[in-house]
Design an enzyme around this catalytic site. Structure first.
Site, PDB file in Angstrom:
ATOM      1  N   ILE A  24      34.379  27.679  39.099  1.00 18.97           N
ATOM      2  CA  ILE A  24      33.669  27.575  37.822  1.00 18.97           C
ATOM      3  C   ILE A  24      33.923  28.916  37.141  1.00 18.97           C
ATOM      4  O   ILE A  24      33.795  29.976  37.765  1.00 18.97           O
ATOM      5  CB  ILE A  24      32.160  27.287  38.029  1.00 18.97           C
ATOM      6  CG1 ILE A  24      31.369  27.285  36.716  1.00 18.97           C
ATOM      7  CG2 ILE A  24      31.505  28.245  38.999  1.00 18.97           C
ATOM      8  CD1 ILE A  24      29.893  26.833  36.883  1.00 18.97           C
ATOM      9  N   SER A  25      34.327  28.887  35.875  1.00 19.28           N
ATOM     10  CA  SER A  25      34.732  30.119  35.195  1.00 19.28           C
ATOM     11  C   SER A  25      33.540  31.059  34.965  1.00 19.28           C
ATOM     12  O   SER A  25      32.386  30.620  34.917  1.00 19.28           O
ATOM     13  CB  SER A  25      35.374  29.790  33.844  1.00 19.28           C
ATOM     14  OG  SER A  25      36.453  28.908  34.024  1.00 19.28           O
TER      15      SER A  25
END
Ligand code: SAM
Length: 220
Positions: free
Chosen positions: A64-65
């Site tokens: 997940i960024s």
């Protein structure tokens, strides 16, 4: 009565210290980042790090960024609420949830079925009903719902897949990391009547876009 959100302070601190402090001022983007419960999109073992200033693993070797990168990419889309958006790289579903608060409809494509079904369940659980999750090779876009007002790619491509610019409306925007395996530049493309215009935004490092018009598995 709604249960108190134990992460509301951490989320506000994330918005203040990681996003506003780095120059993002779009009030709608900030409101979306304040609203989406990021901790619900990360695996349990990373709960306490959900609002920290870095990416996190989400399983299957994917991530997940970082919150700032989610906000930055979202702000470059300049969403008004009327758009149909295509996201390539569903991952946890977090970026799709942020987009869903700012656009009319979000189509998101993930190549790993296990991630797609988990993201779909989370999005449904938290009421993000205008997000449609698809399983497939997003390096070919998602022609079934094209054309799109905006396209966001959250995995790194060796070059911009032609299918994506083809599936973008005139007047539309595409944001995508492009470059080498361990070093890319975030690019913003605008489609005009006379063609495509590119602006470079920021050096970044994303996991690879694997697929027919992305990297081949053997490259990694
Ligand atoms: N947007 C995600 C989020 O909010 O959690 C993070 C995305 S993660 C950095 C990149 C994702 O792109 C991974 O889940 C990976 O499996 C996916 N991906 C890579 N190549 C793809 C392709 N050709 N089509 C669709 N998804 C792809």
């Amino acid at each position: 009565m709604q249960a108190r959100d134990p992460f509301s302070q951490a989320r506000e601190a994330m918005v203040e210290n990681q996003i506003i402090s780095r120059g993002i001022t779009d009030a709608r983007v900030l409101a979306a980042m304040r609203a989406v419960p990021r901790h619900e999109f990360v695996p349990d073992q990373f709960l306490e790090e959900a609002y920290d200033d870095h990416p996190l693993p989400v399983g299957e070797g994917q991530t997940i960024s970082q919150p700032y990168i989610v906000a930055l990419m979202t702000s470059h889309l300049e969403l008004t609420g009327k758009e149909k958006v295509l996201e390539i790289g569903t991952g946890s579903g977090y970026q799709a949830a942020v987009l869903s608060r700012l656009a009319k409809e979000v189509h998101t494509v993930e190549r790993i079925p296990e991630l797609a079904s988990k993201a779909e369940a989370t999005l449904k659980q938290f009421g993000y009903v205008n997000v449609i999750v698809h399983v497939g090779d997003g390096s070919l876009g998602w022609p079934e719902a094209a054309p799109y007002d905006r396209i966001i790619v959250t995995a790194a491509a060796p070059s911009v897949p032609v299918a994506l610019t083809d599936q973008l409306k005139v007047g539309g925007r595409l944001i995508i990391p492009v470059g080498e395996r361990w070093h890319q530049v975030l690019e913003e493309w605008k489609k005009t009547v006379s063609g495509l215009e590119k602006k470079e935004v920021l050096p970044v490092v994303f996991v690879p876009l694997l697929g027919q018009k992305g990297w081949q598995d053997k490259d990694n």
